[in-house]
Enzyme design. Structure first.
Site, PDB file in Angstrom:
ATOM      1  N   HIS A 207      -8.179 116.141 -29.598  1.00  0.00           N
ATOM      2  CA  HIS A 207      -7.389 115.514 -28.532  1.00  0.00           C
ATOM      3  C   HIS A 207      -6.593 114.297 -28.987  1.00  0.00           C
ATOM      4  CE1 HIS A 207     -10.714 112.698 -28.553  1.00  0.00           C
ATOM      5  NE2 HIS A 207      -9.949 111.864 -27.883  1.00  0.00           N
TER       6      HIS A 207
HETATM    7  C1  UD1 Z   1      -8.325 108.665 -23.853  1.00  0.00           C
HETATM    8  C2  UD1 Z   1      -8.550 107.502 -24.814  1.00  0.00           C
HETATM    9  C3  UD1 Z   1      -9.151 108.025 -26.109  1.00  0.00           C
HETATM   10  C4  UD1 Z   1     -10.386 108.865 -25.850  1.00  0.00           C
HETATM   11  C5  UD1 Z   1     -10.033 109.968 -24.873  1.00  0.00           C
HETATM   12  C6  UD1 Z   1     -11.213 110.819 -24.547  1.00  0.00           C
HETATM   13  C7  UD1 Z   1      -6.953 105.624 -24.691  1.00  0.00           C
HETATM   14  C8  UD1 Z   1      -5.819 104.987 -25.366  1.00  0.00           C
HETATM   15  N1  UD1 Z   1      -7.304 106.833 -25.181  1.00  0.00           N
HETATM   16  O1  UD1 Z   1      -7.349 109.516 -24.433  1.00  0.00           O
HETATM   17  O2  UD1 Z   1      -9.511 106.939 -26.934  1.00  0.00           O
HETATM   18  O3  UD1 Z   1     -10.862 109.401 -27.053  1.00  0.00           O
HETATM   19  O4  UD1 Z   1      -9.534 109.356 -23.670  1.00  0.00           O
HETATM   20  O5  UD1 Z   1     -10.872 111.842 -23.683  1.00  0.00           O
HETATM   21  O6  UD1 Z   1      -7.515 105.063 -23.770  1.00  0.00           O
HETATM   22  N2  UD1 Z   1      -5.501 113.986 -18.176  1.00  0.00           N
HETATM   23  C9  UD1 Z   1      -5.901 114.890 -17.235  1.00  0.00           C
HETATM   24  N3  UD1 Z   1      -7.055 114.617 -16.541  1.00  0.00           N
HETATM   25  C10 UD1 Z   1      -7.791 113.499 -16.757  1.00  0.00           C
HETATM   26  C11 UD1 Z   1      -7.359 112.589 -17.721  1.00  0.00           C
HETATM   27  C12 UD1 Z   1      -6.216 112.844 -18.428  1.00  0.00           C
HETATM   28  O7  UD1 Z   1      -5.271 115.894 -17.008  1.00  0.00           O
HETATM   29  O8  UD1 Z   1      -8.835 113.326 -16.088  1.00  0.00           O
HETATM   30  C13 UD1 Z   1      -4.269 114.283 -18.967  1.00  0.00           C
HETATM   31  C14 UD1 Z   1      -3.060 113.576 -18.443  1.00  0.00           C
HETATM   32  O9  UD1 Z   1      -1.985 114.434 -18.581  1.00  0.00           O
HETATM   33  C15 UD1 Z   1      -2.886 112.398 -19.384  1.00  0.00           C
HETATM   34  C16 UD1 Z   1      -3.445 112.948 -20.674  1.00  0.00           C
HETATM   35  O10 UD1 Z   1      -4.475 113.854 -20.292  1.00  0.00           O
HETATM   36  O11 UD1 Z   1      -1.569 111.994 -19.491  1.00  0.00           O
HETATM   37  C17 UD1 Z   1      -4.005 111.891 -21.566  1.00  0.00           C
HETATM   38  O12 UD1 Z   1      -4.949 111.076 -20.868  1.00  0.00           O
HETATM   39  P1  UD1 Z   1      -5.160 109.530 -21.306  1.00  0.00           P
HETATM   40  O13 UD1 Z   1      -6.261 108.926 -20.536  1.00  0.00           O
HETATM   41  O14 UD1 Z   1      -3.843 108.843 -21.298  1.00  0.00           O
HETATM   42  O15 UD1 Z   1      -5.553 109.626 -22.812  1.00  0.00           O
HETATM   43  P2  UD1 Z   1      -6.578 110.595 -23.553  1.00  0.00           P
HETATM   44  O16 UD1 Z   1      -5.818 111.438 -24.498  1.00  0.00           O
HETATM   45  O17 UD1 Z   1      -7.511 111.262 -22.612  1.00  0.00           O
END
Ligand code: UD1
Length: 365
Positions: A207
């Site tokens: 991820h």
């Molecule tokens: C975040 C953390 C990362 C961690 C990871 C675990 C930061 C900078 N990054 O990354 O360190 O390893 O979480 O999962 O804080 N999304 C969904 N549903 C959710 C959450 C996210 O669909 O419940 C999708 C959204 O499109 C979002 C993307 O995933 O834009 C990324 O989510 P985000 O929280 O920005 O970062 P992660 O890649 O999850």
């Protein structure tokens, strides 16, 4: 009695905060815990499932920030956390790990003069293109107590000029959750549901933006997975970020054709533990999984060029293989042939008692 706000935001936070809150509830004459969920992760399999699996009480407050750019997400957490802090006036705010919510809440607290404790302090990948590295560096700068999981983390902090009195080597709190839930996880039906045989499959997670948001890198990794999955089935619970880019880059068809590569929805804590604890091999770009596989003695190939958790390589079962197709397949086949050599020691203080050491340190300060 110390009133402590415990912040959770994203998936890797829940297994770190659960044992701390549990210990505070057990030591109820000394601690009054209050849990704030920022809402950085919100899908039920990225959030709610973990509360249930880890026996965590519902958060006292949910800030519902959701997804956005780094700046917008960090700012939204800050804006919504500030009034909570003003209303609650805790003695301490505890933040864990390295996600955007960690830095946002630490920053708000330090500016309001509320003491901050950072759990999992001092880890450094020395790769500032990782958003988490920026979160770690800044959170450590402004936190009053730095709880380190390993000696190398303390050394990193000292090298940055952090004074000894702010550092507490307490061990790895995530391993408290692992030990506590292992028996329940063994009862998970996930392996029967997926019809996989113990020691006869690999588990993959992926991820990191640097891996999944880049067409070439993701293409190279998928190439390696196609090859490996011809010899050993790979189960791949897919993070929402990765699901999105697989579709955007048009890799869906290639993955469909690789019969041994099985994409499934993200799993809760117990099912995931039930799955990887019986795997022959784990491939990952996660931070936490490098540590969990080290404790369980499962070979782990880390699909990154660096790690902020070098102790898992020095003492444990982790091997850094990067994202080059041939390097990944060579290491995977070596692991299958039994010729991949790693150590198998559990690092010091990864013993299931870290939460109580954190509470003791808060009491003493
Ligand atoms: C975040 C953390 C990362 C961690 C990871 C675990 C930061 C900078 N990054 O990354 O360190 O390893 O979480 O999962 O804080 N999304 C969904 N549903 C959710 C959450 C996210 O669909 O419940 C999708 C959204 O499109 C979002 C993307 O995933 O834009 C990324 O989510 P985000 O929280 O920005 O970062 P992660 O890649 O999850």
């Amino acid at each position: 009695m110390l009133k402590v706000i415990n912040v959770v935001g994203a998936r890797p936070n829940f297994m770190k905060v659960a044992p701390i809150v549990e210990a505070m509830k057990r030591r109820k004459r000394e601690f009054a815990p209050f849990v704030v969920h920022t809402g950085q992760h919100y899908d039920s399999m990225m959030s709610d499932a973990f509360f249930h699996d880890l026996d965590m009480p519902e958060p006292d407050l949910h800030l519902k920030v959701g997804s956005a750019s780094h700046a917008a997400q960090t700012a939204a957490v800050m804006e919504r956390f500030e009034p909570v802090l003003l209303a609650q006036r805790p003695d301490w705010v505890l933040v864990v790990g390295d996600v955007n919510s960690t830095l946002a809440c630490a920053l708000v607290s330090s500016k309001l003069g509320v003491r901050v404790g950072h759990v999992e302090a001092g880890l450094r990948s020395r790769d500032r293109t990782m958003p988490e590295e920026i979160n770690r560096l800044l959170t450590d700068q402004i936190s009053d107590l730095l709880f380190t999981p390993s000696e190398d983390a303390g050394e990193n902090l000292r090298a940055e000029g952090v004074s000894e009195e702010r550092i507490r080597f307490v061990g790895n709190v995530m391993i408290d959750s692992l030990f506590k839930q292992l028996t329940r996880a063994k009862e998970s039906a996930i392996r029967q549901d997926l019809a996989v045989l113990d020691q006869d499959y690999a588990v993959l997670t992926l991820h990191r933006p640097s891996n999944v948001d880049n067409l070439d890198t993701l293409g190279r990794i998928i190439g390696a997975l196609e090859e490996i999955s011809e010899r050993l089935p790979i189960v791949f619970p897919v993070h929402p970020r990765t699901r999105k880019t697989i579709t955007e880059f048009g890799f869906g068809e290639r993955i469909e054709k690789a019969k041994g590569l099985r994409l499934i929805e993200p799993l809760g804590y117990l099912d995931f533990l039930g799955l990887y604890s019986h795997a022959r091999l784990v491939l990952t770009d996660s931070g936490g999984l490098q540590e969990e596989t080290t404790v369980l003695g499962i070979p782990c190939l880390t699909l990154r060029e660096n790690t902020e958790r070098p102790i898992t390589v020095e003492l444990g079962t982790n091997t850094i293989v990067g994202t080059d197709r041939e390097r990944i397949t060579t290491a995977a086949f070596a692991a299958l042939n039994g010729s991949l050599t790693t150590n198998r020691h559990v690092p010091p203080l990864w013993d299931g008692n870290t939460a109580d050491r954190i509470l003791d340190a808060l009491q003493e300060k």
